[in-house]
Design an enzyme around this catalytic site. Structure first.
Site, short mmCIF file in Angstrom:
data_model
loop_
_atom_site.label_atom_id
_atom_site.label_comp_id
_atom_site.label_asym_id
_atom_site.label_seq_id
_atom_site.Cartn_x
_atom_site.Cartn_y
_atom_site.Cartn_z
N GLU A 80 47.33 -18.01 -57.34
CA GLU A 80 46.73 -16.91 -56.57
C GLU A 80 46.31 -15.77 -57.47
O GLU A 80 47.11 -15.22 -58.24
CB GLU A 80 47.73 -16.40 -55.52
CG GLU A 80 47.13 -15.33 -54.63
CD GLU A 80 47.96 -15.03 -53.39
OE1 GLU A 80 47.78 -13.95 -52.82
OE2 GLU A 80 48.77 -15.88 -53.01
N LYS A 97 55.78 -12.58 -47.48
CA LYS A 97 55.00 -13.53 -48.28
C LYS A 97 54.57 -12.86 -49.58
O LYS A 97 54.56 -13.49 -50.65
CB LYS A 97 53.79 -14.01 -47.49
CG LYS A 97 52.97 -15.12 -48.17
CD LYS A 97 51.85 -14.58 -49.02
CE LYS A 97 51.04 -15.71 -49.65
NZ LYS A 97 50.00 -15.22 -50.59
N ASP A 126 63.94 -24.38 -58.04
CA ASP A 126 63.46 -24.99 -56.80
C ASP A 126 62.92 -23.91 -55.86
O ASP A 126 63.67 -23.25 -55.15
CB ASP A 126 64.62 -25.75 -56.13
CG ASP A 126 64.17 -26.55 -54.91
OD1 ASP A 126 63.06 -26.32 -54.40
OD2 ASP A 126 64.95 -27.41 -54.47
N HIS A 151 41.39 -8.38 -54.75
CA HIS A 151 41.12 -9.78 -54.42
C HIS A 151 39.64 -10.12 -54.56
O HIS A 151 39.29 -11.20 -55.00
CB HIS A 151 41.57 -10.07 -52.98
CG HIS A 151 43.04 -10.23 -52.83
ND1 HIS A 151 43.79 -11.07 -53.62
CD2 HIS A 151 43.93 -9.64 -51.98
CE1 HIS A 151 45.06 -11.01 -53.27
NE2 HIS A 151 45.16 -10.14 -52.28
#
Length: 424
Positions: free
Chosen positions: A85, A265, A281, A378
């Site tokens: 990202e 998130k 993990d 972005h």
């Protein structure tokens, strides 16, 4: 014609690829070329990667970036981050530099306990089960001695075993709730081996063992990361207004689940990137963290903010079960280098580093949202990616980037501008 196959795992890598090309790829020669293009030229290294999982055909690359200038508990770090990202690494780097001049990040380990369960069914009287458990508890611990011996030498092992009655939720359902300290190991194999040994010792004709498995919910394996400074020292335009809007944004995430999910998130953008880089993990971490976000019964923000008495304070508590020894951390060359970059941290230190990366990412997102808007950063990367897809030259990139300054970037608009330039 069927596309089902028997014995796929027994095929060579070449045979697997050829079968896929014949059955699932339209341009099979191009597909095969792409798959092989990502093979490592060092055959020994490629075999190492092939052996990580089953039915491997190639490597799937993700970028490994670095966010420098982190100051955590007075110690300087450059943090490795693996993510696809855009803006994540840049945002973390900017926030690291921002807080490095204000005392940096402070972290605290709040607990390191991990949990596993033996889930079982028992239809008899609960008092009889309780007596059986008490009489046999010492034997249950003794049954794991060969497994726990080395862990105990390092200061870890089984902390306790409790019998838990869950029959109010499911008829005849009980569990042995076992707590562990696994030191610098994530401890999954260790915990599961102990649980299976305990289950084998505990079962009898009246006890039906359903399963024995660790839990990725680790609310007592907890770390806090925080930053704070006087509001007037934030070094931003109109610091009081900035602090108030930032505080309001966090409060919204605390009470609105729709916002909380996206808010969290953003935290995991930073957390997962370092978890991946260090060979841990990320799926277990994600599951545990989001479960913790709902520990109150309502899904809420993992981070919190206060602006009391002229002081801005921003922090989060994260459950993180991590390891710096064993597993993929000891096998993957880049995971080993990532841990070396982090100055060979203990599991506790890695918890603190990763929580800090999450807090930095969250600060960056909230700052952007409450000031220039999240799309500003972005869109620059979005434009860059579109131009790469179009095969734009350096000169074309410069020209088109200049054209879109202050404008909305869309794929269609960029393609149109690219074609316009190439007509001239």
């Amino acid at each position: 014609m069927t596309k089902m196959i028997s014995g796929f795992s027994k095929l060579t890598k070449e045979e697997k690829i050829n079968w896929l090309a014949e059955n699932y790829f339209k341009n099979n020669s191009n597909a095969v070329r792409t798959i092989k293009q990502y093979w490592h030229e060092d055959k020994k290294l490629q075999q190492l990667h092939d052996d990580f999982i089953e039915n491997t055909i190639s490597n799937f690359y993700l970028p490994l970036g670095v966010a420098p200038n982190f100051l955590i508990n007075g110690k300087e770090y450059a943090i490795p981050m693996v993510t696809e990202e855009s803006s994540v690494v840049a945002a973390a780097s900017l926030v690291a530099k921002f807080w490095s001049t204000k005392g940096g990040f402070r972290t605290t380990i709040l607990g390191t306990t991990k949990v596993g369960h033996v889930h079982f069914m028992f239809a008899g009287a609960s008092a009889a089960l309780e007596a059986y458990f008490i009489n046999n508890k010492a034997r249950l611990l003794a049954a794991t001695k060969s497994i726990t011996k080395n862990m105990e030498k390092r200061g870890g092992g089984i902390l306790d075993i409790d019998l838990v009655d869950k029959t109010d939720k499911l008829a005849n359902y009980y569990q042995l709730h076992i707590t562990f300290e696994t030191m610098d190991s994530m401890g999954a194999n260790f915990i599961n081996s102990c649980l299976e040994a305990i289950a084998a010792e505990f079962r009898n004709d009246e006890i039906e063992i359903v399963m024995s498995i660790l839990s990725n919910y680790v609310p007592e394996c907890l770390v806090r990361a925080e930053v704070s400074c006087n509001i007037l020292d934030l070094g931003v335009e109109n610091p009081q207004k900035f602090a108030e809007k930032f505080y309001q944004a966090v409060k919204i995430a605390e009470i609105e689940p729709y916002r909380a999910v996206t808010h969290n998130k953003g935290i995991m953008n930073g957390v997962d990137a370092v978890v991946l880089a260090t060979g841990n993990d990320f799926r277990a971490v994600e599951a545990g963290v989001h479960a913790y976000a709902g520990i109150s019964g309502n899904y809420t923000s993992l981070s919190h903010c206060t602006i009391d008495n002229g002081v801005f304070r921003f922090w989060l508590d994260l459950p993180l079960a991590l390891g710096t020894v064993g597993g993929i951390t000891a096998l993957h060359p880049l995971a080993k280098l990532s841990l070396e970059m982090l100055q060979q941290p203990s599991a506790k230190e890695l918890m603190q580093i990763i929580a800090t990366a999450g807090l930095a990412q969250n600060f960056a997102a909230i700052r952007a949202l409450t000031t220039i808007g999240i799309q500003h950063g972005h869109m620059k990367m979005h434009l860059h990616n579109i131009l790469n897809q179009l095969g734009a030259t350096v000169h074309e990139k410069e020209k088109i980037t200049h054209f879109f300054e202050g404008q909305t970037v869309s794929h269609a608009a960029v393609v149109l501008k690219f074609k316009e330039i190439n007509k001239r």
